[in-house]
Design a protein around this motif. Structure first.
Motif, short mmCIF file in Angstrom:
data_model
loop_
_atom_site.label_atom_id
_atom_site.label_comp_id
_atom_site.label_asym_id
_atom_site.label_seq_id
_atom_site.Cartn_x
_atom_site.Cartn_y
_atom_site.Cartn_z
N ASP A 175 -47.81 -26.42 51.27
CA ASP A 175 -46.68 -27.12 51.90
C ASP A 175 -45.43 -27.00 51.04
OD1 ASP A 175 -48.15 -27.87 54.08
OD2 ASP A 175 -48.48 -29.93 53.40
N ARG A 176 -45.60 -27.10 49.73
CA ARG A 176 -44.45 -27.06 48.82
C ARG A 176 -43.82 -25.68 48.77
NH1 ARG A 176 -43.36 -30.63 44.61
NH2 ARG A 176 -44.36 -32.03 46.07
N VAL A 177 -44.63 -24.66 48.57
CA VAL A 177 -44.06 -23.31 48.40
C VAL A 177 -43.66 -22.68 49.72
CG1 VAL A 177 -45.23 -22.88 46.22
CG2 VAL A 177 -46.29 -22.12 48.35
N ALA A 178 -44.21 -23.16 50.83
CA ALA A 178 -43.84 -22.61 52.14
C ALA A 178 -42.89 -23.53 52.87
CB ALA A 178 -45.10 -22.38 52.97
N GLY A 179 -42.32 -24.49 52.17
CA GLY A 179 -41.37 -25.42 52.78
C GLY A 179 -40.13 -24.71 53.27
N LYS A 180 -39.41 -25.40 54.11
CA LYS A 180 -38.23 -24.83 54.75
C LYS A 180 -37.26 -24.18 53.76
CE LYS A 180 -34.52 -26.04 57.92
NZ LYS A 180 -33.94 -27.07 58.76
N TRP A 181 -37.02 -24.83 52.63
CA TRP A 181 -36.03 -24.34 51.69
C TRP A 181 -36.63 -23.62 50.49
CZ3 TRP A 181 -31.92 -24.35 54.38
CH2 TRP A 181 -31.62 -25.39 55.25
N SER A 182 -37.87 -23.89 50.17
CA SER A 182 -38.48 -23.34 48.96
C SER A 182 -38.50 -21.82 48.95
CB SER A 182 -39.91 -23.87 48.80
OG SER A 182 -39.89 -25.26 48.65
N LEU B 166 -26.96 -20.38 44.47
CA LEU B 166 -28.07 -20.73 45.37
C LEU B 166 -27.53 -21.38 46.64
CD1 LEU B 166 -30.66 -22.15 42.83
CD2 LEU B 166 -30.91 -20.09 44.23
N GLU B 167 -26.59 -22.26 46.47
CA GLU B 167 -26.00 -22.97 47.62
C GLU B 167 -25.38 -21.98 48.61
OE1 GLU B 167 -23.48 -27.07 48.00
OE2 GLU B 167 -22.82 -25.63 46.49
N ARG B 168 -24.70 -20.97 48.09
CA ARG B 168 -24.09 -19.96 48.96
C ARG B 168 -25.13 -19.04 49.59
NH1 ARG B 168 -19.51 -19.52 44.98
NH2 ARG B 168 -21.03 -18.40 43.75
N ALA B 169 -26.21 -18.76 48.86
CA ALA B 169 -27.22 -17.81 49.32
C ALA B 169 -28.12 -18.38 50.41
CB ALA B 169 -28.08 -17.34 48.15
N ILE C 125 -28.34 -25.29 53.79
CA ILE C 125 -28.91 -26.28 52.87
C ILE C 125 -27.79 -27.17 52.33
CG2 ILE C 125 -28.80 -24.86 50.78
CD1 ILE C 125 -31.60 -26.06 50.08
N SER C 126 -28.05 -28.47 52.29
CA SER C 126 -27.07 -29.39 51.72
C SER C 126 -27.26 -29.44 50.20
CB SER C 126 -27.27 -30.80 52.30
OG SER C 126 -28.49 -31.35 51.86
N ARG C 127 -26.25 -29.94 49.51
CA ARG C 127 -26.33 -30.04 48.05
C ARG C 127 -27.49 -30.94 47.64
NH1 ARG C 127 -21.67 -30.09 44.37
NH2 ARG C 127 -21.62 -27.86 44.29
N ARG C 128 -27.64 -32.04 48.37
CA ARG C 128 -28.73 -32.98 48.04
C ARG C 128 -30.09 -32.32 48.25
NH1 ARG C 128 -31.06 -37.36 46.75
NH2 ARG C 128 -32.29 -38.68 48.07
N LEU D 144 -32.94 -31.66 45.38
CA LEU D 144 -34.30 -32.17 45.49
C LEU D 144 -35.33 -31.04 45.39
CD1 LEU D 144 -33.91 -34.82 48.34
CD2 LEU D 144 -34.29 -35.26 45.90
N ASN D 145 -35.08 -29.94 46.08
CA ASN D 145 -36.01 -28.83 46.05
C ASN D 145 -36.05 -28.15 44.69
OD1 ASN D 145 -37.41 -27.94 48.76
ND2 ASN D 145 -35.48 -28.97 49.26
#
Length: 127
Positions: free
Chosen positions: A24-31, A48-51, A55-58, A62-63
């Protein structure tokens, strides 16, 4: 239910839950996006934010913390003003990256076929 059967069920559950949690962790939406972006060498938060679209900053923060806690990312703070923070993959994450590359390649190769299958399914469901 017999006691021995209960012990077997508990043993299976205890072994399966951590595997499910890891997946679940490694296949998560953002991971996956974070790990793929960080694979190209040390990368800064803003890169990372641009790439990673959407994804929000928060959520990124968290991820990143979760992936660092899980031993998949190394966070390096350089003593500059302002502080420069970079993220890079651990050896364990580099091993995971090889599998993720195959998965991402498969998704890119088959995304149009999946879109066509969805459209056909939706059309059939409407009739």
């Amino acid at each position: 239910m017999s006691r021995s059967h209960t012990r077997v069920t508990e043993a299976v559950r205890d072994e399966a839950c951590p595997v499910t949690e890891v997946l679940d962790r490694v296949a998560g939406k953002w991971s996956i996006g974070i790990l793929m972006a960080a694979a190209h060498g040390p990368v800064r938060f803003t890169e990372l934010e641009r790439a990673i679209n959407g994804i929000s900053r928060r959520m990124l923060t968290l991820n990143l913390r979760r992936l660092e806690r899980d031993g998949l990312l190394i966070r390096t703070v350089h003593p500059t003003v302002p502080p420069k923070v970079e993220y890079s993959l651990t050896p364990m994450a580099r091993e995971l990256h090889a599998s993720l590359t195959g998965l991402v390649g498969w998704a890119e190769c088959h995304r149009s076929a999946i879109a066509e299958a969805r459209a056909a399914y939706d059309t059939a469901a409407e009739q």
